[in-house]
Design a protein around this motif. Structure first.
Motif, PDB file in Angstrom:
ATOM      1  N   PRO A   7       0.820  -1.221   0.000  1.00  0.00           N
ATOM      2  CA  PRO A   7       0.000   0.000   0.000  1.00  0.00           C
ATOM      3  C   PRO A   7       0.850   1.266   0.000  1.00  0.00           C
ATOM      4  CG  PRO A   7      -0.877  -1.573   1.577  1.00  0.00           C
ATOM      5  CD  PRO A   7       0.414  -2.149   1.081  1.00  0.00           C
ATOM      6  N   LYS A  11       1.033   4.210  -2.811  1.00  0.00           N
ATOM      7  CA  LYS A  11       0.814   5.638  -2.505  1.00  0.00           C
ATOM      8  C   LYS A  11       1.948   6.482  -3.066  1.00  0.00           C
ATOM      9  CE  LYS A  11      -2.009   5.820   1.700  1.00  0.00           C
ATOM     10  NZ  LYS A  11      -2.291   6.636   2.876  1.00  0.00           N
ATOM     11  N   ASN A  19       2.833  14.137  -9.548  1.00  0.00           N
ATOM     12  CA  ASN A  19       3.779  15.241  -9.653  1.00  0.00           C
ATOM     13  C   ASN A  19       4.341  15.345 -11.060  1.00  0.00           C
ATOM     14  OD1 ASN A  19       3.391  16.066  -7.092  1.00  0.00           O
ATOM     15  ND2 ASN A  19       5.137  14.967  -6.231  1.00  0.00           N
ATOM     16  N   GLY A  25      -1.607  20.621 -10.522  1.00  0.00           N
ATOM     17  CA  GLY A  25      -2.296  19.526  -9.901  1.00  0.00           C
ATOM     18  C   GLY A  25      -2.186  18.174 -10.527  1.00  0.00           C
ATOM     19  N   THR A 135     -15.341  -1.834   4.949  1.00  0.00           N
ATOM     20  CA  THR A 135     -14.011  -1.642   5.527  1.00  0.00           C
ATOM     21  C   THR A 135     -12.932  -1.759   4.451  1.00  0.00           C
ATOM     22  OG1 THR A 135     -14.752  -2.465   7.680  1.00  0.00           O
ATOM     23  CG2 THR A 135     -12.374  -2.476   7.281  1.00  0.00           C
ATOM     24  N   MET A 138     -13.141   1.203   1.948  1.00  0.00           N
ATOM     25  CA  MET A 138     -12.575   2.416   2.573  1.00  0.00           C
ATOM     26  C   MET A 138     -11.047   2.383   2.522  1.00  0.00           C
ATOM     27  SD  MET A 138     -12.566   5.163   4.555  1.00  0.00           S
ATOM     28  CE  MET A 138     -14.156   5.431   5.360  1.00  0.00           C
ATOM     29  N   LYS A 139     -10.468   1.247   2.907  1.00  0.00           N
ATOM     30  CA  LYS A 139      -9.006   1.143   2.890  1.00  0.00           C
ATOM     31  C   LYS A 139      -8.478   1.358   1.471  1.00  0.00           C
ATOM     32  CE  LYS A 139      -8.526  -2.114   6.793  1.00  0.00           C
ATOM     33  NZ  LYS A 139      -7.343  -2.551   7.546  1.00  0.00           N
ATOM     34  N   ASN A 142      -8.714   4.918   0.275  1.00  0.00           N
ATOM     35  CA  ASN A 142      -7.720   5.785   0.922  1.00  0.00           C
ATOM     36  C   ASN A 142      -6.310   5.531   0.400  1.00  0.00           C
ATOM     37  OD1 ASN A 142      -9.572   7.172   2.458  1.00  0.00           O
ATOM     38  ND2 ASN A 142      -9.351   5.842   4.251  1.00  0.00           N
ATOM     39  N   ILE A 143      -6.032   4.303  -0.007  1.00  0.00           N
ATOM     40  CA  ILE A 143      -4.712   4.008  -0.581  1.00  0.00           C
ATOM     41  C   ILE A 143      -4.592   4.612  -1.984  1.00  0.00           C
ATOM     42  CG2 ILE A 143      -3.205   2.148  -1.435  1.00  0.00           C
ATOM     43  CD1 ILE A 143      -4.472   0.370   0.827  1.00  0.00           C
ATOM     44  N   THR A 145      -6.760   6.837  -3.518  1.00  0.00           N
ATOM     45  CA  THR A 145      -7.332   8.196  -3.658  1.00  0.00           C
ATOM     46  C   THR A 145      -7.786   8.484  -5.090  1.00  0.00           C
ATOM     47  OG1 THR A 145      -5.179   9.263  -4.058  1.00  0.00           O
ATOM     48  CG2 THR A 145      -5.921   9.130  -1.763  1.00  0.00           C
ATOM     49  N   MET A 165     -21.731   5.350   1.999  1.00  0.00           N
ATOM     50  CA  MET A 165     -20.522   5.573   2.787  1.00  0.00           C
ATOM     51  C   MET A 165     -19.774   6.808   2.290  1.00  0.00           C
ATOM     52  SD  MET A 165     -17.221   3.054   3.446  1.00  0.00           S
ATOM     53  CE  MET A 165     -16.596   2.989   1.770  1.00  0.00           C
ATOM     54  N   LEU A 169     -19.761   9.926   4.826  1.00  0.00           N
ATOM     55  CA  LEU A 169     -18.460  10.197   5.448  1.00  0.00           C
ATOM     56  C   LEU A 169     -17.669  11.252   4.673  1.00  0.00           C
ATOM     57  CD1 LEU A 169     -17.403   6.588   6.563  1.00  0.00           C
ATOM     58  CD2 LEU A 169     -18.610   8.335   7.879  1.00  0.00           C
ATOM     59  N   PHE A 170     -18.325  11.885   3.705  1.00  0.00           N
ATOM     60  CA  PHE A 170     -17.726  13.014   2.963  1.00  0.00           C
ATOM     61  C   PHE A 170     -16.430  12.630   2.251  1.00  0.00           C
ATOM     62  CE2 PHE A 170     -20.205  14.810   6.487  1.00  0.00           C
ATOM     63  CZ  PHE A 170     -21.046  15.679   5.804  1.00  0.00           C
ATOM     64  N   MET A 171     -16.378  11.404   1.732  1.00  0.00           N
ATOM     65  CA  MET A 171     -15.166  10.959   1.047  1.00  0.00           C
ATOM     66  C   MET A 171     -15.047  11.655  -0.312  1.00  0.00           C
ATOM     67  SD  MET A 171     -15.458   7.001   2.200  1.00  0.00           S
ATOM     68  CE  MET A 171     -13.985   6.435   1.359  1.00  0.00           C
ATOM     69  N   ASN A 172     -13.823  11.680  -0.828  1.00  0.00           N
ATOM     70  CA  ASN A 172     -13.554  12.526  -1.986  1.00  0.00           C
ATOM     71  C   ASN A 172     -13.379  11.734  -3.274  1.00  0.00           C
ATOM     72  OD1 ASN A 172     -13.425  15.215  -0.566  1.00  0.00           O
ATOM     73  ND2 ASN A 172     -11.991  13.999   0.665  1.00  0.00           N
TER      74      ASN A 172
END
Lengths: 281, 281
Positions: A7, A11, A19, A25, A135, A138-139, A142-143, A145, A165, A169-172
């Motif tokens: 993970p 990332k 980059n 961006g 779960t 979500m993981k 987040n890894i 994005t 979810m 949970l206001f995820m992006n």
């Protein structure tokens, strides 16, 4: 195609990719989480992700926490090499292929499905299933994005709960639903279809034909949920039925089909195999 | 100072701030989530956030889901206007001040604290407390997407569980622990100290003096947890003790203090007020 199992390495890699585009961006990232044993349904998710994003990440992770004790975790089909080939041929940029210990530790914070919507339908017969799904998703989100993540409409309740979810949970990440892919005879594609014997494979067609029956009733302006469910149960014959439901997009029961806001869902058991299917009207 | 109550408006605002810096990405955001009734403890969090980030966001949200039935939600001190002034004077860039209905809907996906570490100490006497804490912190972190978020060491178990959540769910924020701020006589600052009568205020000093006693024993190389706890219980006298524990930074019990890896924690009730305190050795 880059293959990464860690993970943190993923990332870092994605940060580097972002980059590399320099000024103003980030690259858009499309993400397709899977449990492997890829079929045309997954390929259609990947295609959509390719169309809509600059970078496509697929994960293959057979998530143990969404299987209940006694379920098919151990015999779930594994096709690692074929899956890698499919991803490469489909133009996937990064394949994320973690081990269980890369994703899970001990005594962890987990997600819990909503008390009502998490425990109807599939959640009723598999009570902790969706906690495991939420779960791991979500993981993974987040890894990776991702800008957008792609889920099949076939697992409609899963799609509904993941969308909830992300919103609650206001995820992006934007959740993108993708249409079910079917065999030419109507059977919805599923990695679990390999469990079916040739006799069961024929029985299984009753599922999609029950939905076609429902669709045709709606075409004739028969919108009463009870009548539709009755007709569907008739089509399903002697299959073991878990549920046949007419719901709105918020997964609330509908007395009448509302065009543009209805999902008709069915789950049965054929032999030892659970089969899910649905149509969105 | 910008004051925003809508999560989506805050997201948009922060996106704009990030773009305004133009080339090569994003401003660093420091985030201090609070329940209001701000005191010097909060101000030290804000200061640290100012030092380490280009933009500082503070939230004031009295989170109902972390209060159990019968707890002090209704009488929790509210000082909205004073809080706003403190934030402005402390150089906060954005104050996020949502209403309950901006944060919570019905039938929601929630976070669940780990089965072991979530149900010891504070989690033992307040069983669903940390589920509420983790759920709201997840929401706030997803709304603000901070580079760093600041939490006081005084709520050590909260800090520990939030750090676990961020690590286990692969969230993209760094959690920064900040030292406890104390009155000159040793009492750890807490919004709940206003509940104490002047007599109770004197009793409450036993908490910090029990920790000083522990610290002084360790200074004399008395590292045995049992001895330390015994001495501390003596200092606490006839206060109602919830727990006195010697733990490592992973919240596991220690037989002996390990310098650099030990927290000694105490919780008591003085009158009707719970008081928490701890030292990190």
């Amino acid at each position: 195609m880059k293959i990464i199992s860690s993970p943190l390495e993923l990332k870092e890699y994605l940060k580097g990719e972002n980059n590399s585009i320099g000024f103003q961006g980030s690259k858009s990232i499309g993400f397709v989480p899977t449990m492997g044993a890829l079929h045309q349904g997954h390929i259609s998710l990947i295609k959509k992700a390719k169309e809509q994003n600059e970078l496509v990440v697929v994960s293959i992770f057979l998530n143990p926490t969404q299987f209940l004790k006694g379920e098919d975790l151990d015999k779930y089909p594994k096709k690692d090499e074929a899956d890698k080939k499919i991803c490469k041929l489909s133009g996937v940029d990064v394949l994320f292929f973690p081990h269980v210990e890369d994703i899970y530790g001990t005594d962890e914070v987990t997600l819990s499905a909503p008390n009502v919507r998490g425990y109807v339908l599939e959640g009723n017969s598999r009570p902790s299933h969706f906690n495991g799904v939420l779960t791991v998703v979500m993981k993974l989100l987040n890894i990776v994005t991702p800008t957008r993540a792609y889920f099949g409409k076939k697992d409609a309740q899963q799609l509904n709960l993941i969308s909830l979810m992300v919103k609650q949970l206001f995820m992006n990440t934007q959740i993108v639903p993708v249409d079910t892919v079917r065999e030419s005879d109507g059977l919805a594609l599923s990695s679990r279809n390999v469990y079916l014997s040739s006799k069961e494979r024929v029985e299984a067609l009753k599922v999609s034909s029950s939905l076609r029956a429902a669709s045709s009733m709606v075409g004739k302006n028969i919108l009463d949920s009870k009548e539709i469910v009755k007709e569907m149960r008739k089509s399903l014959g002697d299959l073991e039925i878990f549920y046949v439901e007419v719901l709105n997009l918020d997964f609330e029961q509908l007395l009448h089909v509302e065009i543009g806001n209805t999902i008709i869902l069915v789950e049965v058991r054929v032999g030892t195999t659970r089969l899910l299917d649905n149509i969105w009207l």
